[in-house]
Scaffold this active site. Structure first.
Site, PDB file in Angstrom:
ATOM      1  N   ALA A   1       1.005  -1.422  -0.167  1.00 44.20           N
ATOM      2  CA  ALA A   1      -0.007   0.249  -0.124  1.00 44.20           C
ATOM      3  C   ALA A   1       0.965   1.362   0.095  1.00 44.20           C
ATOM      4  O   ALA A   1       1.911   1.496   0.641  1.00 44.20           O
ATOM      5  CB  ALA A   1      -1.019  -0.062   1.219  1.00 44.20           C
ATOM      6  N   ASP A   2       0.502   2.340  -0.716  1.00 44.47           N
ATOM      7  CA  ASP A   2       1.132   3.413  -0.535  1.00 44.47           C
ATOM      8  C   ASP A   2       0.180   4.295   0.239  1.00 44.47           C
ATOM      9  O   ASP A   2       0.892   5.519   0.732  1.00 44.47           O
ATOM     10  CB  ASP A   2       1.234   4.176  -2.127  1.00 44.47           C
ATOM     11  CG  ASP A   2       2.240   3.443  -2.779  1.00 44.47           C
ATOM     12  OD1 ASP A   2       3.465   3.841  -3.042  1.00 44.47           O
ATOM     13  OD2 ASP A   2       1.861   2.262  -3.427  1.00 44.47           O
ATOM     14  N   ARG A   3      -0.950   4.207   0.482  1.00 49.19           N
ATOM     15  CA  ARG A   3      -1.728   5.071   1.209  1.00 49.19           C
ATOM     16  C   ARG A   3      -3.044   4.383   1.971  1.00 49.19           C
ATOM     17  O   ARG A   3      -3.584   3.913   0.904  1.00 49.19           O
ATOM     18  CB  ARG A   3      -2.091   6.441   0.763  1.00 49.19           C
ATOM     19  CG  ARG A   3      -2.793   7.483   1.835  1.00 49.19           C
ATOM     20  CD  ARG A   3      -2.891   8.861   1.226  1.00 49.19           C
ATOM     21  NE  ARG A   3      -1.643   9.381   0.881  1.00 49.19           N
ATOM     22  CZ  ARG A   3      -1.283  10.689   1.032  1.00 49.19           C
ATOM     23  NH1 ARG A   3      -2.331  11.534   1.608  1.00 49.19           N
ATOM     24  NH2 ARG A   3      -0.262  11.468   0.857  1.00 49.19           N
TER      25      ARG A   3
ATOM     26  N   ALA B   1      -4.802   2.914  -1.465  1.00 47.97           N
ATOM     27  CA  ALA B   1      -3.824   3.016  -2.690  1.00 47.97           C
ATOM     28  C   ALA B   1      -2.999   2.335  -2.986  1.00 47.97           C
ATOM     29  O   ALA B   1      -2.127   2.265  -1.769  1.00 47.97           O
ATOM     30  CB  ALA B   1      -3.728   4.601  -2.799  1.00 47.97           C
TER      31      ALA B   1
END
EC number: 5.3.1.23
Length: 350
Positions: free
Chosen positions: A243-245, A253
């Site tokens: 995950a990036d966010r 995201a």
């Protein structure tokens, strides 16, 4: 021994240039913040945890031997340089959170009369240097928690699927989603792992496959468009992605292509897990619609290795990430345990 993508010692920083993999393993120096920004933006280093570490360490390199007349001058440079670094890639929250923490530390020290400017500089450097060791420790914990949840009630080796690159090349070492897979393998309970190529930038084919071969894990590469057929034809026990966010409601995201994998996983009844450190969770964002999605240049879609593969003149849409709704996520594996998406807002405390 897993790969080392970030080499740092006493104000000297080198990163493994991931644009050259798997053909060439070459470390390049990062001589300051501008080099750090460029390396992140060009994706010579990528992966949300690694972006945060390299960004902050590039600041360390910048200030390591500099002399400042006042603490205010040092604090001003720290703030300006960190704000600049955050613009390198906007979707991943880890760098912004690390930057906010370092700016807060700088402001806190600024108000303490018993600490001079040199001690302030050393304190900031020491705090950033600790990020490397902490990231590896957090990844190990993510791996253990992930292996525990995947293997609960299971008495046979697992077949797993992952997307993009979430291993040593995306972190300080060991990895998040790939760290979970490594932990399962260390218990001799990994039958097979499938990795997607991850178009258009091919991080899965170039980087994850590189790590799997390096670690001698039983692995197979598939194209992104084969995932539904794979789940339909073979027993896949779980999908684990990074995950990036992560938003407060659990929307996540991650690399483009993740959302469609979650949809087909739901259809086939395959558990879908996100593995990420707490630094990827952004409770200030209510849901996935508020996450800014980075759009990349057309040439990443139209060219591979400098060779055009698309018809000249065709228009392109190249978002680097997509958002997977919380209802499609089975659990979020963190260094503190496995959360249900609905628990993110209440259990995360900064």
């Amino acid at each position: 021994m897993t790969l080392e993508a970030i080499k740092y010692k006493s104000g000297q920083l080198q990163i493994l240039d991931q644009l050259l993999l798997p053909a060439e393993s070459k470390y390049i120096p990062i001589d300051g913040v501008k080099d750090g920004w460029n390396a992140i933006h060009k994706m010579q280093v990528r992966g949300a945890p690694a972006i945060a570490i390299v960004g902050c360490l590039s600041l360390v390199v910048e200030i390591y031997d500099k002399q400042y007349d006042t603490k205010a001058a040092l604090a001003a440079e720290i703030g300006e340089q960190l704000e600049y670094l955050v613009t390198s890639r906007p979707t991943a929250v880890n760098l912004k959170l690390a930057a906010d923490e370092m700016k807060a530390l700088s402001e806190s020290i600024l108000s303490k009369d018993d600490i001079d400017v040199d001690e302030m500089r050393r304190s900031i450097i020491k705090e950033i240097e600790c990020l490397l060791e902490k990231d590896i420790s957090d990844n190990r914990a993510i791996g253990e928690h992930g292996a525990n949840v995947l293997l609960k009630g299971v008495d046979r080796p697992l077949q797993l699927l992952t997307h993009c690159n979430t291993g040593s090349l995306a972190t300080a070492g060991y990895g998040t989603a790939l760290g979970v897979i490594r932990s399962v393998n260390e218990r001799n309970l990994l039958e097979h792992v499938y990795c997607t190529e991850t178009r258009p930038y091919n991080q899965g084919a170039r980087l994850t496959a590189y790590e799997l071969v390096h670690d001698k894990l039983p692995a197979t590469l598939v194209t992104d468009s084969m995932v539904a057929a794979l789940l339909n034809s073979r027993k896949i026990d779980a999908i684990i992605v990074g995950a990036d966010r992560v938003a407060a409601n659990g929307d996540t995201a991650n690399k483009i292509g993740t959302y469609q994998m979650a949809v087909v996983a739901k259809h086939h009844g395959v558990p879908f897990y996100v593995a990420a450190p707490f630094t990827s969770i952004d409770v200030a964002i209510s849901d996935g619609t508020c996450i800014k999605i980075e759009e990349r240049p057309d040439h990443e879609l139209t060219h591979i290795g400098g060779q055009r593969i698309a018809a000249p003149g065709i228009g392109c849409w190249n978002p680097a990430f997509d958002v997977t709704p919380a209802e499609l996520i089975t659990g979020i594996i963190t260094e503190r345990g496995v959360l249900k998406p609905s628990e993110v807002a209440t259990k995360v405390r900064r």
